[in-house]
Design an enzyme around this catalytic site. Structure first.
Site, PDB file in Angstrom:
ATOM      1  N   CYS A  30      30.051 -42.782  36.152  1.00 20.07           N
ATOM      2  CA  CYS A  30      30.540 -41.632  35.472  1.00 20.07           C
ATOM      3  C   CYS A  30      31.955 -41.590  34.709  1.00 20.07           C
ATOM      4  O   CYS A  30      32.211 -41.222  33.642  1.00 20.07           O
ATOM      5  CB  CYS A  30      30.559 -40.388  36.297  1.00 20.07           C
ATOM      6  SG  CYS A  30      29.018 -39.651  37.179  1.00 20.07           S
ATOM      7  N   ARG A  42      21.462 -37.016  35.738  1.00 25.26           N
ATOM      8  CA  ARG A  42      22.439 -37.316  34.685  1.00 25.26           C
ATOM      9  C   ARG A  42      21.489 -36.732  33.274  1.00 25.26           C
ATOM     10  O   ARG A  42      21.060 -37.410  32.484  1.00 25.26           O
ATOM     11  CB  ARG A  42      22.801 -38.708  34.393  1.00 25.26           C
ATOM     12  CG  ARG A  42      23.876 -39.333  33.689  1.00 25.26           C
ATOM     13  CD  ARG A  42      24.269 -40.754  33.631  1.00 25.26           C
ATOM     14  NE  ARG A  42      24.429 -41.290  35.068  1.00 25.26           N
ATOM     15  CZ  ARG A  42      25.408 -41.420  35.745  1.00 25.26           C
ATOM     16  NH1 ARG A  42      26.486 -40.885  35.164  1.00 25.26           N
ATOM     17  NH2 ARG A  42      25.561 -41.786  36.827  1.00 25.26           N
TER      18      ARG A  42
END
Length: 222
Positions: free
Chosen positions: A59, A136
């Protein structure tokens, strides 16, 4: 057995709750740039994307890459908005770390969703999940609030910023007329014309594929 299969399908395909062509569910929430409401972005494109958690390696690389490319999305009249289950203050601490370590400021909003209300509304998490650590997901939302594309990646694979930009370019290019964007299309390359569903066109075409494979104007980036 049917319920087990259904539950597993929901876990494997978190995007399944919404479809391309649906209006993106509206919401208001706290973010790193203040209170935000999704419908306030009507009139321009928006990319809404979730990330599993703050202070995670993949991330962090995504946010650095997106912050570095923020001006390119802005040139396309497209805003960015991130979402995770972490608290607002966790977001603040993470963005401070990113700035200090990578010398880049993340200025697009990061929304907090500790109760998973937004994530569940978008199908980003399965109904019985207690966190979004496996999610995601990216939603490409057009200026009218309609979802035009979606992608889902596992937690251990990061998104491609160039592909996000290419997808946005292609979506905007096909909005200019009844045209199609072929595989690997990039701005400046030829688009394809919509096939003419007419037997006369089929029989009069010079080549075997000319009636359904026909290049047309070149698409440019907005």
């Amino acid at each position: 057995m049917t319920e087990m299969i259904k539950a597993e399908a929901e876990r494997q395909a978190p995007c399944a709750g919404l479809r391309i062509g649906d209006v993106a569910p509206d919401f208001s929430a706290r973010s790193t740039t203040g209170d935000v409401r999704l419908s306030d972005y009507r009139g321009r494109w928006l990319i809404l994307f979730s990330h599993p958690a703050d202070f995670t390696p993949v991330c962090t690389t995504e946010f650095v890459a997106l912050a570095q490319s923020a001006s390119e999305f802005e040139q396309r009249d497209c805003a960015l908005m991130a979402l995770s289950v972490d608290s607002l203050f966790s977001h603040f601490a993470w963005l401070r770390l990113i700035r200090d370590r990578y010398d880049i400021e993340v200025r697009f909003p990061i929304v907090e969703d500790p109760t998973l209300v937004i994530g569940r509304a978008y199908g980003m998490v399965a109904p019985n999940d207690s966190d979004s650590a496996t999610v995601r997901t990216t939603f490409f939302i057009d200026a009218t609030g309609v979802i035009r594309a979606m992608t889902c990646y596992p937690a251990n694979v990061g998104r491609s910023t160039p592909e996000m930009l290419r997808t946005l370019d292609a979506l905007q290019a096909v909005d200019d007329g009844p045209v199609l964007a072929p595989a690997n299309w990039a701005p400046g390359e030829a688009l394809l014309a919509q096939p003419d569903a007419s037997l006369d066109t089929v029989f009069s075409a010079k080549g075997q594929t000319d009636w359904f494979m026909k290049e047309t104007k070149r698409g440019s980036r907005k």
